[in-house]
Design a protein around this motif. Structure first.
Motif, PDB file in Angstrom:
ATOM      1  N   GLN A  57      -0.479   1.892  40.492  1.00 35.75           N
ATOM      2  CA  GLN A  57      -1.412   1.069  41.265  1.00 35.75           C
ATOM      3  C   GLN A  57      -2.119   1.902  42.327  1.00 35.75           C
ATOM      4  O   GLN A  57      -2.146   1.558  43.524  1.00 35.75           O
ATOM      5  CB  GLN A  57      -0.692  -0.140  41.873  1.00 35.75           C
ATOM      6  N   ILE A  58      -2.717   3.003  41.873  1.00 33.25           N
ATOM      7  CA  ILE A  58      -3.498   3.875  42.749  1.00 33.25           C
ATOM      8  C   ILE A  58      -4.923   3.979  42.204  1.00 33.25           C
ATOM      9  O   ILE A  58      -5.517   5.054  42.169  1.00 33.25           O
ATOM     10  CB  ILE A  58      -2.857   5.268  42.893  1.00 33.25           C
ATOM     11  N   ILE A  77       5.919  -5.250  38.359  1.00 31.19           N
ATOM     12  CA  ILE A  77       5.458  -4.665  39.624  1.00 31.19           C
ATOM     13  C   ILE A  77       3.982  -4.946  39.896  1.00 31.19           C
ATOM     14  O   ILE A  77       3.499  -4.687  41.004  1.00 31.19           O
ATOM     15  CB  ILE A  77       5.722  -3.150  39.667  1.00 31.19           C
ATOM     16  N   THR A  78       3.241  -5.482  38.906  1.00 27.36           N
ATOM     17  CA  THR A  78       1.846  -5.840  39.168  1.00 27.36           C
ATOM     18  C   THR A  78       1.750  -7.016  40.133  1.00 27.36           C
ATOM     19  O   THR A  78       0.696  -7.275  40.705  1.00 27.36           O
ATOM     20  CB  THR A  78       1.100  -6.194  37.867  1.00 27.36           C
ATOM     21  N   LYS A  79       2.863  -7.721  40.307  1.00 26.32           N
ATOM     22  CA  LYS A  79       2.896  -8.858  41.227  1.00 26.32           C
ATOM     23  C   LYS A  79       3.512  -8.478  42.576  1.00 26.32           C
ATOM     24  O   LYS A  79       3.660  -9.325  43.452  1.00 26.32           O
ATOM     25  CB  LYS A  79       3.681 -10.023  40.609  1.00 26.32           C
ATOM     26  N   TRP A  80       3.884  -7.224  42.749  1.00 25.99           N
ATOM     27  CA  TRP A  80       4.490  -6.788  44.000  1.00 25.99           C
ATOM     28  C   TRP A  80       3.448  -6.664  45.112  1.00 25.99           C
ATOM     29  O   TRP A  80       2.258  -6.447  44.859  1.00 25.99           O
ATOM     30  CB  TRP A  80       5.173  -5.439  43.805  1.00 25.99           C
ATOM     31  N   SER A  81       3.923  -6.757  46.342  1.00 30.01           N
ATOM     32  CA  SER A  81       3.058  -6.602  47.503  1.00 30.01           C
ATOM     33  C   SER A  81       2.773  -5.116  47.733  1.00 30.01           C
ATOM     34  O   SER A  81       3.410  -4.245  47.141  1.00 30.01           O
ATOM     35  CB  SER A  81       3.742  -7.183  48.742  1.00 30.01           C
ATOM     36  N   ALA A  82       1.804  -4.847  48.641  1.00 29.44           N
ATOM     37  CA  ALA A  82       1.457  -3.460  48.957  1.00 29.44           C
ATOM     38  C   ALA A  82       2.661  -2.720  49.543  1.00 29.44           C
ATOM     39  O   ALA A  82       2.875  -1.531  49.270  1.00 29.44           O
ATOM     40  CB  ALA A  82       0.289  -3.428  49.937  1.00 29.44           C
ATOM     41  N   GLY A  87       7.020   1.479  48.580  1.00 29.74           N
ATOM     42  CA  GLY A  87       8.399   1.898  48.384  1.00 29.74           C
ATOM     43  C   GLY A  87       8.665   2.384  46.970  1.00 29.74           C
ATOM     44  O   GLY A  87       9.511   3.257  46.743  1.00 29.74           O
ATOM     45  N   PHE A  88       7.916   1.835  45.998  1.00 29.66           N
ATOM     46  CA  PHE A  88       8.063   2.218  44.595  1.00 29.66           C
ATOM     47  C   PHE A  88       7.538   3.632  44.359  1.00 29.66           C
ATOM     48  O   PHE A  88       8.167   4.435  43.664  1.00 29.66           O
ATOM     49  CB  PHE A  88       7.295   1.212  43.727  1.00 29.66           C
TER      50      PHE A  88
END
Length: 372
Positions: A57-58, A77-82, A87-88
């Motif tokens: 997601q960069i 992880i496409t639903k994870w917050s910034a 942290g990922f």
């Protein structure tokens, strides 16, 4: 928990431009297990790097994941917050970019940049981070590491800078390492050293690697699975032996014909005809159709689906579909049952006597019943 470390399902990524929306990745799916190496191969513009950047997601500001999912240990992880993605990156998944000179900050020392990643993702203090930085430089074969941490990127050679990038990527011991053209800017001798280093570290640390490259020769002996991409889609996937010795897509065959060989020293290399696909004007059918000298009428209007052409070998080419149908017709003529034919080839006749592709067991097929 998912049985796969990373599972990408029907990933679609696009970029909004002044001329329209560019569909850079169109339904890519694959699984990556711990300790395995996946190679993604294709020309510039095929979507391989964008696939990698979508996982991290960069993407550029005008880019977005338009569909599909990226599951890390069973979590999308496409639903994870910034904050979760911050942290990922680095801790769970790291990336090595193409050009280390543009990836390293010229106004900070090597040690400063290595220590920053360590301090951000671990509980180490400044002294421990410096010690870890020297340890990582030693691990990747940088000579005089205690001296190198005080130097700036311009003071190192290209191969040395690439080793620093690998050290930075591995400093927090990620589960996944993405290497985006890691040897493009290096000479042949240094290329071999970097690839051998990555192979040794992968075996020592047990991490999974995604190798992104345009050169099939670079990953011939390194990858457990190779995935060939064109026009944002997967053309073919399989083991190195499948891809090199039994290619089942015309684009893969074109890539192989363009590789220099000691066995064909007196022969001219055969380039792939035509120009790469314009992602702003994708054809209705196969993306490679305009450059394929064996294209059929059906290739113009319908996108071929991935078919099983071997035990761990899949390809998306209408020629494979027709070959399987020919085999089905021979089996029927030989008196075999419709069930046996369908199980072996995926083809079966419907109530109107028309051949349709309807595989019995094929989890990744994504559909069935494409009439011919």
């Amino acid at each position: 928990m998912s049985e796969h470390l990373l599972s990408v399902k029907d990933l679609r990524t696009s970029f909004v431009t002044d001329n329209g929306e560019v569909h850079a990745v169109n339904g890519v799916s694959f699984n990556l297990d711990r300790g395995k190496v996946l190679g993604i191969v294709g020309e510039s513009g095929s979507g391989k790097s964008v696939t990698a950047y979508s996982i991290m997601q960069i993407l550029a500001d005008n880019g977005r994941i338009a569909g599909g999912s990226v599951e890390y240990k069973g979590q999308d992880i496409t639903k994870w917050s910034a904050r979760q993605m911050a942290g990922f990156r680095g801790k769970c998944c790291s990336i090595i970019f193409q050009d280390p000179m543009t990836s390293l900050n010229p106004v900070f020392t090597i040690g400063n940049q290595l220590e920053e990643a360590i301090l951000l993702h671990t509980n180490k203090n400044k002294a421990q981070a410096k010690e870890r930085a020297i340890e990582m430089l030693t691990l990747v074969g940088v000579n005089e590491p205690a001296k190198r941490v005080k130097q700036y990127p311009y003071e190192l050679s290209g191969g040395m800078r690439q080793r620093v990038m690998i050290a930075m990527a591995l400093a927090c011991e990620p589960d996944i390492l993405i290497a985006d053209e890691p040897t493009t800017a290096l000479d042949v001798t240094i290329q071999a050293q970097i690839l051998e280093l990555m192979k040794e570290l992968q075996q020592k640390l047990g991490m999974a690697i995604i190798m992104v490259t345009h050169d099939l020769g670079v990953i011939a002996t390194m990858c457990d699975e190779i995935m060939v991409m064109y026009g944002g889609r997967v053309c073919e996937r399989g083991t190195a032996d499948d891809i090199f010795y039994n290619p089942r897509h015309e684009y893969t065959k074109g890539l192989l014909r363009s590789i220099p060989s000691t066995e064909r020293m007196k022969e001219r290399l055969v380039p792939i005809a035509g120009n790469p696909i314009n992602l702003l004007n994708m054809p209705a059918g196969c993306a490679f159709c305009a450059r394929c000298d064996r294209a059929l009428k059906v290739c113009l209007d319908y996108v071929p689906m991935e078919r099983q052409v071997g035990e761990d070998h899949r390809a998306a080419c209408w020629l494979n579909d027709l070959a399987l149908k020919d085999e089905a017709e021979k089996m029927i003529a030989a008196g075999q049952s419709a069930e046996a034919v369908q199980a072996a080839t995926g083809w079966v006749k419907d109530e109107n006597g028309q051949w349709v592709f309807d595989p019995v067991i094929n989890e990744q097929e994504g559909g069935s019943g494409n009439e011919q």
